[in-house]
Motif scaffolding. Structure first.
Motif: not given
Length: 89
Positions: A40-43, A50-61
């Motif tokens: 999460e800190v790294i991002g 695929k390109g920037l922003g094309s996938s979603t990430a689940k964040w721990w917080s």
């Protein structure tokens, strides 16, 4: 599962799980939680074309309950798979 309970007595219970000599559940879970916090800190990083922003990430917080448990389980699986690959190589 017990750590996420709303009951304070249930939260403090630490059952002993016998898994053998080589693998400890508590250590693996703690390591997976730390890895998820570091990710999460790294991002979110770009890993393919695929390109920037094309996938979603689940964040721990932002995760809660069952979603956090699933994230920890998946992280433990990834760590074990990478250890197997390293040993095979």
């Amino acid at each position: 599962m017990l750590e996420d309970s709303e009951d304070p007595v249930v939260k403090t219970v630490q059952p002993t799980i016998k898994t053998g000599r080589k693998w400890k559940v508590v250590e693996a879970v703690d390591e997976a939680k730390e890895c998820l916090k570091i990710k999460e800190v790294i991002g979110q990083t770009q890993t393919d074309r695929k390109g920037l922003g094309s996938s979603t990430a689940k964040w721990w917080s932002k995760a809660e309950g069952k979603e956090k448990r699933n994230m920890v389980i998946n992280e433990i699986r990834l760590n074990e798979d990478s250890r197997r690959v390293q040993k095979a190589v």
